[in-house]
Design a protein around this motif. Structure first.
Motif, PDB file in Angstrom:
ATOM      1  N   TRP A  48       4.469 -18.911 -54.341  1.00  0.00           N
ATOM      2  CA  TRP A  48       3.525 -18.719 -53.238  1.00  0.00           C
ATOM      3  C   TRP A  48       2.095 -18.628 -53.742  1.00  0.00           C
ATOM      4  N   SER A  49       1.898 -18.097 -54.926  1.00  0.00           N
ATOM      5  CA  SER A  49       0.560 -18.042 -55.511  1.00  0.00           C
ATOM      6  C   SER A  49       0.018 -19.454 -55.722  1.00  0.00           C
ATOM      7  N   ARG A  50       0.883 -20.365 -56.195  1.00  0.00           N
ATOM      8  CA  ARG A  50       0.460 -21.768 -56.366  1.00  0.00           C
ATOM      9  C   ARG A  50       0.119 -22.398 -55.016  1.00  0.00           C
ATOM     10  N   VAL A  51       0.956 -22.151 -54.009  1.00  0.00           N
ATOM     11  CA  VAL A  51       0.697 -22.700 -52.672  1.00  0.00           C
ATOM     12  C   VAL A  51      -0.641 -22.185 -52.144  1.00  0.00           C
ATOM     13  N   LEU A  52      -0.868 -20.888 -52.267  1.00  0.00           N
ATOM     14  CA  LEU A  52      -2.073 -20.282 -51.700  1.00  0.00           C
ATOM     15  C   LEU A  52      -3.324 -20.576 -52.515  1.00  0.00           C
ATOM     16  N   SER A  53      -3.153 -21.131 -53.713  1.00  0.00           N
ATOM     17  CA  SER A  53      -4.298 -21.546 -54.530  1.00  0.00           C
ATOM     18  C   SER A  53      -4.815 -22.923 -54.122  1.00  0.00           C
ATOM     19  N   ASP A  54      -4.010 -23.654 -53.355  1.00  0.00           N
ATOM     20  CA  ASP A  54      -4.387 -24.991 -52.890  1.00  0.00           C
ATOM     21  C   ASP A  54      -4.934 -24.857 -51.467  1.00  0.00           C
ATOM     22  N   PRO A  55      -6.241 -25.054 -51.277  1.00  0.00           N
ATOM     23  CA  PRO A  55      -6.820 -24.869 -49.935  1.00  0.00           C
ATOM     24  C   PRO A  55      -6.136 -25.705 -48.850  1.00  0.00           C
ATOM     25  N   GLY A  56      -5.690 -26.901 -49.183  1.00  0.00           N
ATOM     26  CA  GLY A  56      -5.023 -27.745 -48.200  1.00  0.00           C
ATOM     27  C   GLY A  56      -3.706 -27.156 -47.730  1.00  0.00           C
ATOM     28  N   GLU A  57      -2.936 -26.616 -48.657  1.00  0.00           N
ATOM     29  CA  GLU A  57      -1.651 -26.012 -48.294  1.00  0.00           C
ATOM     30  C   GLU A  57      -1.832 -24.620 -47.709  1.00  0.00           C
ATOM     31  N   ALA A  58      -2.781 -23.867 -48.238  1.00  0.00           N
ATOM     32  CA  ALA A  58      -2.966 -22.483 -47.817  1.00  0.00           C
ATOM     33  C   ALA A  58      -3.349 -22.371 -46.349  1.00  0.00           C
ATOM     34  N   ARG A  59      -4.040 -23.373 -45.814  1.00  0.00           N
ATOM     35  CA  ARG A  59      -4.468 -23.252 -44.417  1.00  0.00           C
ATOM     36  C   ARG A  59      -3.291 -23.233 -43.445  1.00  0.00           C
ATOM     37  N   GLY A  60      -2.100 -23.613 -43.897  1.00  0.00           N
ATOM     38  CA  GLY A  60      -0.918 -23.603 -43.041  1.00  0.00           C
ATOM     39  C   GLY A  60      -0.005 -22.406 -43.270  1.00  0.00           C
ATOM     40  N   VAL A  61      -0.498 -21.348 -43.918  1.00  0.00           N
ATOM     41  CA  VAL A  61       0.334 -20.167 -44.190  1.00  0.00           C
ATOM     42  C   VAL A  61      -0.277 -18.963 -43.467  1.00  0.00           C
ATOM     43  N   PHE A  62       0.568 -18.280 -42.705  1.00  0.00           N
ATOM     44  CA  PHE A  62       0.140 -17.112 -41.944  1.00  0.00           C
ATOM     45  C   PHE A  62       1.062 -15.935 -42.251  1.00  0.00           C
ATOM     46  N   VAL A  72       4.808  -8.053 -43.495  1.00  0.00           N
ATOM     47  CA  VAL A  72       6.194  -7.860 -43.070  1.00  0.00           C
ATOM     48  C   VAL A  72       6.816  -9.148 -42.539  1.00  0.00           C
ATOM     49  N   GLY A  73       6.067 -10.232 -42.571  1.00  0.00           N
ATOM     50  CA  GLY A  73       6.573 -11.529 -42.140  1.00  0.00           C
ATOM     51  C   GLY A  73       5.583 -12.603 -42.512  1.00  0.00           C
ATOM     52  N   PHE A  74       6.056 -13.848 -42.529  1.00  0.00           N
ATOM     53  CA  PHE A  74       5.175 -14.966 -42.856  1.00  0.00           C
ATOM     54  C   PHE A  74       5.773 -16.259 -42.316  1.00  0.00           C
ATOM     55  N   GLY A  75       4.921 -17.255 -42.239  1.00  0.00           N
ATOM     56  CA  GLY A  75       5.357 -18.591 -41.853  1.00  0.00           C
ATOM     57  C   GLY A  75       4.425 -19.610 -42.460  1.00  0.00           C
ATOM     58  N   SER A  76       4.943 -20.836 -42.605  1.00  0.00           N
ATOM     59  CA  SER A  76       4.115 -21.911 -43.149  1.00  0.00           C
ATOM     60  C   SER A  76       4.428 -23.217 -42.437  1.00  0.00           C
ATOM     61  N   CYS A  77       3.443 -24.110 -42.427  1.00  0.00           N
ATOM     62  CA  CYS A  77       3.588 -25.381 -41.732  1.00  0.00           C
ATOM     63  C   CYS A  77       2.734 -26.446 -42.396  1.00  0.00           C
ATOM     64  N   GLY A  78       2.965 -27.681 -41.995  1.00  0.00           N
ATOM     65  CA  GLY A  78       2.189 -28.803 -42.497  1.00  0.00           C
ATOM     66  C   GLY A  78       2.766 -30.101 -41.963  1.00  0.00           C
ATOM     67  N   GLY A  95       4.297 -32.504 -36.936  1.00  0.00           N
ATOM     68  CA  GLY A  95       4.147 -31.477 -37.951  1.00  0.00           C
ATOM     69  C   GLY A  95       5.464 -30.752 -38.128  1.00  0.00           C
ATOM     70  N   GLU A  96       5.533 -29.953 -39.170  1.00  0.00           N
ATOM     71  CA  GLU A  96       6.781 -29.236 -39.453  1.00  0.00           C
ATOM     72  C   GLU A  96       6.500 -27.773 -39.760  1.00  0.00           C
ATOM     73  N   VAL A  97       7.346 -26.903 -39.228  1.00  0.00           N
ATOM     74  CA  VAL A  97       7.353 -25.498 -39.613  1.00  0.00           C
ATOM     75  C   VAL A  97       8.299 -25.420 -40.811  1.00  0.00           C
ATOM     76  N   TYR A  98       7.744 -25.090 -41.970  1.00  0.00           N
ATOM     77  CA  TYR A  98       8.535 -25.052 -43.194  1.00  0.00           C
ATOM     78  C   TYR A  98       9.285 -23.735 -43.343  1.00  0.00           C
ATOM     79  N   THR A  99       8.617 -22.637 -43.044  1.00  0.00           N
ATOM     80  CA  THR A  99       9.219 -21.312 -43.188  1.00  0.00           C
ATOM     81  C   THR A  99       8.778 -20.419 -42.041  1.00  0.00           C
ATOM     82  N   LEU A 100       9.638 -19.482 -41.683  1.00  0.00           N
ATOM     83  CA  LEU A 100       9.298 -18.439 -40.715  1.00  0.00           C
ATOM     84  C   LEU A 100      10.275 -17.292 -40.933  1.00  0.00           C
ATOM     85  N   TYR A 101       9.788 -16.209 -41.516  1.00  0.00           N
ATOM     86  CA  TYR A 101      10.645 -15.074 -41.846  1.00  0.00           C
ATOM     87  C   TYR A 101       9.946 -13.769 -41.501  1.00  0.00           C
TER      88      TYR A 101
END
Length: 188
Positions: A48-62, A72-78, A95-101
């Motif tokens: 996740w640190s690698r993902v969040l270091s990439d501005p393009g990928e990080a904008r899809g993580v909440f 206490v939860g997170f989700g990602s998309c792209g 688009g795709e929701v990759y994760t939602l937990y």
């Protein structure tokens, strides 16, 4: 008070922890025990640190951030990676929701719906018309997605830790109506 916000790089360790905890809780009996036991907060946090270091990928993580407990939860998309056969990506931008937990202790509080709404808003900002989400077919969370208007549009076999698992895809063909309103309208 829990707020939904865009993830930051320093959220990586918390996201990694939530990722491991939720997988171990949600997929017990659905995925190989050795795979779930072998999951590591450290490896997930590094990923996740690698993902969040990439501005393009990080904008899809909440994240769902509790003022007392932290993330206490997170989700990602792209962009959609694998379209189901019944969905044509030439006619609409998908688009795709990759994760939602969401951590088990924080489920059934509307956080999943709020995270999904944030992800859909991000996909809409990226000019997507439709969103898909792939999940294990046996996962009872499928009822959550169906309750929010997800339409089952495909299936596939994937291999995880040497085991073939059936996955199903849900699609939302319009991202213009917020999920909260869809849910409330469905309950009326």
């Amino acid at each position: 008070m829990i707020r939904i916000r865009r993830a930051k790089r320093d959220d990586a360790s918390a996201i990694g922890r939530v990722h491991v905890e939720t997988w171990q809780a949600a997929y017990a009996g659905l995925l190989p025990d050795a795979m779930l036991v072998g999951m590591s907060d450290v490896r997930q946090s590094a990923w996740w640190s690698r993902v969040l270091s990439d501005p393009g990928e990080a904008r899809g993580v909440f994240v769902a951030d509790d003022e007392d407990m932290g993330v206490v939860g997170f989700g990602s998309c792209g962009p959609a990676r694998d379209l189901p056969e019944g969905l044509d990506g030439r006619e609409v931008r998908v688009g795709e929701v990759y994760t939602l937990y969401v951590e088990p202790d924080f489920q059934n509080r509307g956080l999943g719906r709020r995270l999904l709404d944030a992800l859909f808003r991000q996909l809409k900002a990226e000019r997507c018309d439709t969103a898909i989400l792939w999940m294990l077919a046996e996962n009872p969370t499928r009822f959550f997605y169906e309750g929010l208007g997800g339409e089952r549009v495909g299936e596939r076999i994937d291999t995880l830790s040497g085991v073939d698992v059936e996955e199903i895809a849900y699609a939302w063909r319009s991202l213009t109506v917020p999920l909260v309103r869809r849910r409330l309208a469905a309950e009326d």
